[in-house]
Motif scaffolding. Structure first.
Motif, short mmCIF file in Angstrom:
data_model
loop_
_atom_site.label_atom_id
_atom_site.label_comp_id
_atom_site.label_asym_id
_atom_site.label_seq_id
_atom_site.Cartn_x
_atom_site.Cartn_y
_atom_site.Cartn_z
N LEU A 13 -50.07 54.33 -44.59
CA LEU A 13 -50.61 55.41 -43.70
C LEU A 13 -50.84 54.04 -42.04
CD1 LEU A 13 -51.63 57.16 -41.69
CD2 LEU A 13 -54.07 56.37 -42.42
N ALA A 14 -51.17 52.54 -42.12
CA ALA A 14 -51.30 52.23 -41.98
C ALA A 14 -49.58 51.31 -41.26
CB ALA A 14 -52.36 50.56 -41.92
N THR A 15 -49.25 51.63 -42.12
CA THR A 15 -47.51 50.63 -42.03
C THR A 15 -46.93 51.68 -40.90
OG1 THR A 15 -47.41 49.62 -43.93
CG2 THR A 15 -45.61 50.17 -43.42
N THR A 16 -47.03 53.02 -41.40
CA THR A 16 -46.78 54.49 -41.12
C THR A 16 -46.97 53.88 -39.02
OG1 THR A 16 -46.57 55.44 -42.54
CG2 THR A 16 -45.80 56.57 -40.56
N ILE A 17 -48.51 54.15 -39.28
CA ILE A 17 -48.60 53.53 -37.46
C ILE A 17 -48.27 52.84 -37.14
CG2 ILE A 17 -50.77 53.82 -36.29
CD1 ILE A 17 -52.48 55.14 -38.40
N ARG A 18 -48.31 51.78 -37.58
CA ARG A 18 -47.24 50.39 -36.89
C ARG A 18 -45.65 50.26 -36.35
NH1 ARG A 18 -44.96 45.85 -38.45
NH2 ARG A 18 -45.40 46.34 -41.00
N LEU A 19 -44.83 51.19 -37.88
CA LEU A 19 -43.87 51.12 -37.44
C LEU A 19 -43.38 52.46 -36.39
CD1 LEU A 19 -42.52 50.28 -40.43
CD2 LEU A 19 -42.17 49.02 -38.52
N LEU A 20 -44.12 53.60 -36.85
CA LEU A 20 -43.86 54.46 -34.95
C LEU A 20 -44.33 54.07 -33.68
CD1 LEU A 20 -45.89 57.42 -37.13
CD2 LEU A 20 -43.13 56.96 -36.85
N ARG A 21 -45.01 52.78 -34.02
CA ARG A 21 -45.40 52.70 -32.33
C ARG A 21 -44.01 51.51 -31.22
NH1 ARG A 21 -51.44 51.32 -33.72
NH2 ARG A 21 -52.39 53.20 -32.72
N LEU A 22 -43.53 51.08 -32.68
CA LEU A 22 -42.05 50.09 -32.46
C LEU A 22 -40.88 50.94 -32.45
CD1 LEU A 22 -43.44 46.98 -35.42
CD2 LEU A 22 -43.43 47.43 -32.35
N ALA A 23 -41.28 52.19 -33.15
CA ALA A 23 -39.89 53.19 -33.17
C ALA A 23 -38.49 52.94 -31.91
CB ALA A 23 -39.69 54.27 -33.43
N SER A 24 -37.82 53.17 -31.55
CA SER A 24 -36.71 53.50 -30.62
C SER A 24 -37.06 54.24 -29.90
CB SER A 24 -35.28 53.14 -31.35
OG SER A 24 -34.56 53.99 -30.95
N PRO A 25 -36.97 54.75 -28.86
CA PRO A 25 -37.39 55.48 -27.85
C PRO A 25 -36.30 56.21 -27.67
CG PRO A 25 -36.18 53.82 -26.81
CD PRO A 25 -36.74 53.28 -27.61
N ALA A 26 -34.98 56.36 -28.21
CA ALA A 26 -33.73 57.14 -29.04
C ALA A 26 -33.82 57.98 -29.85
CB ALA A 26 -32.70 56.37 -28.77
N THR A 27 -35.06 57.64 -31.00
CA THR A 27 -35.12 58.73 -32.41
C THR A 27 -36.79 59.95 -32.05
OG1 THR A 27 -34.44 56.35 -34.04
CG2 THR A 27 -36.01 58.03 -34.56
N TRP A 28 -36.01 61.22 -32.47
CA TRP A 28 -36.83 62.02 -32.33
C TRP A 28 -37.52 61.89 -33.37
CZ3 TRP A 28 -36.77 67.39 -35.12
CH2 TRP A 28 -38.03 67.78 -34.54
N VAL A 29 -38.73 61.98 -33.66
CA VAL A 29 -39.72 62.24 -35.04
C VAL A 29 -40.43 63.22 -34.92
CG1 VAL A 29 -40.81 60.96 -35.94
CG2 VAL A 29 -39.99 59.71 -35.43
N SER A 30 -40.72 63.86 -36.52
CA SER A 30 -41.51 65.13 -36.41
C SER A 30 -42.28 64.58 -37.45
CB SER A 30 -40.85 66.38 -36.90
OG SER A 30 -39.97 66.63 -37.55
N VAL A 31 -43.58 65.10 -38.08
CA VAL A 31 -44.28 65.12 -39.27
C VAL A 31 -44.40 66.74 -40.19
CG1 VAL A 31 -45.88 64.41 -38.11
CG2 VAL A 31 -45.63 63.84 -40.52
N THR A 32 -44.11 66.71 -41.31
CA THR A 32 -44.96 67.41 -41.32
C THR A 32 -46.08 67.39 -42.37
OG1 THR A 32 -43.70 67.53 -43.56
CG2 THR A 32 -42.42 68.30 -41.79
N LEU A 33 -47.24 68.73 -42.27
CA LEU A 33 -48.69 68.13 -42.63
C LEU A 33 -48.69 69.88 -43.08
CD1 LEU A 33 -50.70 66.90 -40.15
CD2 LEU A 33 -49.43 65.44 -41.73
N ALA A 34 -49.87 69.84 -44.35
CA ALA A 34 -50.72 71.54 -45.40
C ALA A 34 -51.13 71.94 -44.17
CB ALA A 34 -51.43 70.22 -46.36
N GLU A 35 -51.49 72.76 -43.82
CA GLU A 35 -52.00 73.64 -42.60
C GLU A 35 -53.82 73.21 -42.82
OE1 GLU A 35 -53.08 75.59 -39.98
OE2 GLU A 35 -50.82 75.85 -40.84
#
Length: 594
Positions: free
Chosen positions: A419-441
């Motif tokens: 989880l920590a790795t995901t948060i850190r890399l998302l903050r560094l992500a290219s602005p050209a990439t559109w990201v979506s995440v799926t979660l259980a209701e």
């Protein structure tokens, strides 16, 4: 003439018996309203051979309904004095409040079937009957003799009419006239309807001044405009036909919330309100006062759709279905969801897709990307399988060789270092990439995911299949085309009917699995009910034990093998015919047509 009537009664009795044993019946053998009620009764597992009713020990006998109905029923009772007819008043759930019967034998019969004060004759408890069916359908209804679902009521005839509150429009009860079936006539329905309307009008004199003031203001607004009119307070909501036709429930809720807040904050009474379905309403709202300026009776809102219709036009054009490559659906809930995802993608907003397992969250994200950017790269990473290589995979997709769109499935499974790795890399992500995440209701509001979800400014909830089951008419052909060798396989209306009444706890993924099983049985031609798993050929709604499931499946298979011949099926299974009939009814098994 008597012979003709007796023959009709015998034919109706046989039709009812065939229905109860799940044999096919022709649609002209029983009235449609009765057949519809029989189906509802069967789906609710109402016993046909006995009456088991809930009892309310102390029903409310000091209510506006009782006060309004008493003089009306008194006058009608005086007119029918000496006739074997019972006058019955119920609450909106079918609980009998009062019963007046002038015939001793009829009164004893009604006592035996518990059609007396305190017992509920709701359709979910006793099946097809004049009270419960009238309340279920919201209109005057008559049920004579063998049309009743419960065999204990076959000697009776009853005509019921719902009572609507003259201000709120809500159903507040029902009037029912019951007599012996041999004495029945269509006049019963007219008398019940007339009594219900008189009680409804009488309720006006028992309406409190605040509700009456709101009702009068609503009527004035309806006379002055041809647009949308809503009038409401804490206990009442009224709307005109224009509002019912143009606004779905979520739109209505948004408008009511806007008006409530606007009058509370004393903002301008005129505003443009964006609705969940994508339309926009120019609204004007004002308070309605009761007997003085300190007594607020409610709010009246008048409005007009201002987008999707030119000035002076009539009803706006409906929203067109969105083309999504690889996905189908035209139900309003699905369309709204698809448009919301498309809007987020178009604006570059990262998106959380919430919903139950199998609803199509990942598919929806991929299809919207393909619609907007057909030559772009979209990749999917599954957080459920995050291991030591998760960091490298995510870094490659977001930073080193960024894709155009990334879908992170099962984001709620992320925890600890992943989880920590995901948060850190998302903050560094290219602005050209559109990201979506799926979660259980049920995980969208988990505290440990708050930092992750803060990176996603928008959330869209994908509806479960049971909320847009009408889309099966498009989903089934799509899946069969994929599974059945290029359109060589279709679904029969009978099989589609069985699929559309299912609850689909596994959603679209479960539908795909079921059709894959069906294709294994029939690779070309038309899928019939017998090609579906056994649980889809029954109407039972209660969970079955493992032993019961085995027994149900054996009966379903036996009926399929014998072509619906119950005598042969009983012999194959080593049980009596009576036991087979009882089991068919108990499990709600739909027998194949012979």
């Amino acid at each position: 003439m008597q012979d003709v009537v007796a023959a009709d009664e015998r034919r109706l009795a046989r039709t009812r018996e065939r229905f109860l044993t799940s044999e096919s019946i022709a649609s002209d053998q029983v009235r449609k309203s009765i057949l519809d009620s029989w189906w509802r009764s069967r789906q609710l597992r109402v016993p046909a051979d006995r009456i088991v009713l809930p009892y309310v020990r102390e029903p409310d006998l000091d209510s506006p309904l009782i006060r309004a109905a008493t003089p009306v029923l008194q006058r009608l009772g005086d007119q029918l004095d000496g006739q074997p007819i019972s006058l019955i008043l119920t609450d909106p759930t079918g609980v009998v409040l009062t019963q007046r019967t002038g015939d001793t034998d009829l009164h004893r019969k009604l006592e035996r079937v518990e059609l007396v004060p305190g017992f509920s004759y709701g359709e979910q408890f006793v099946g097809t009957n004049g009270i419960g069916t009238a309340l279920e359908e919201g209109r005057p209804t008559y049920v004579f003799g063998h049309e009743h679902y419960a065999e204990n009521l076959e000697s009776l005839a009853c005509a019921g009419a719902p009572i609507q509150h003259p201000v709120s429009g809500k159903m507040v009860g029902a009037v029912d006239l019951t007599c012996w079936s041999r004495d029945a006539g269509r006049l019963l329905v007219a008398l019940a309807h007339s009594a219900a309307e008189q009680i409804s009008q009488s309720l006006l004199t028992h309406t409190n001044p605040r509700e009456l003031a709101l009702f009068q203001a609503y009527l004035r607004a309806c006379r002055r405009t041809t647009g949308i009119v809503l009038a409401f307070n804490d206990g009442v909501v009224m709307m005109n036909d224009h509002a019912r036709q143009l606004l779905d429930p979520s739109d209505q809720s948004v408008l009511i919330g806007h008006a409530t807040q606007a009058v509370a904050e004393r903002r301008s009474s005129t505003a443009d309100v964006a609705l969940p379905t994508g339309s926009k309403v120019r609204s004007q709202c004002r308070k309605v006062f009761g007997q003085n300026r300190n007594d607020v009776a409610g709010v009246v809102l008048c409005g007009k759709l201002i987008d999707s219709e030119p000035e002076g036009a009539g009803v706006p054009e409906p929203r067109l279905p969105m083309f999504l490559p690889g996905a189908v659906g035209s139900a309003p809930l699905w369309l709204r969801c698809a448009h919301d995802v498309d809007s987020a993608y178009n604006s570059g907003e990262w998106l959380v897709l919430g919903g139950d397992p199998g609803v199509g969250k990942t598919t929806l994200a991929r299809c919207v990307h393909q619609r907007r950017h057909p030559t772009g790269r979209v990749h999917v990473l599954d957080a459920a399988t995050a291991d030591a290589g998760w960091h490298d995979e995510l870094r490659r997709e977001l930073i080193e060789d960024p894709v155009d769109a990334l879908v992170i499935r099962h984001g709620d499974r992320l925890a600890g270092p992943a989880l920590a790795t995901t948060i850190r890399l998302l903050r560094l992500a290219s602005p050209a990439t559109w990201v979506s995440v799926t979660l259980a209701e049920n995980t969208i509001n988990r505290a440990e995911l708050a930092e992750l979800l803060a990176l996603f400014p928008r959330t869209v909830k994908v509806p479960p299949l049971r909320r847009h089951v009408e889309d099966l008419s498009e989903l089934v052909p799509l899946f069969l085309n994929r599974l059945g060798h290029g359109g060589q396989l279709t679904c029969s209306p009978a099989a589609m009917h069985l699929l559309m009444r299912a609850d689909w706890p596994g959603n679209v993924a479960e539908l795909h699995h079921v059709l894959r099983i069906a294709v294994q049985h029939r690779r070309t031609g038309t899928i019939q009910p017998g090609d579906l798993p056994a649980e889809f050929r029954t109407l039972t709604r209660r969970p079955l034990s493992r032993l019961e499931s085995i027994e149900r499946d054996a009966i379903v298979q036996g009926l399929a093998d014998s072509g619906g011949n119950k005598v042969q099926t009983a012999q194959l299974l080593g049980m009596s015919r009576a036991t087979l009939y009882r089991k068919i009814h108990e499990y709600g098994i739909v027998t194949p047509e012979r």
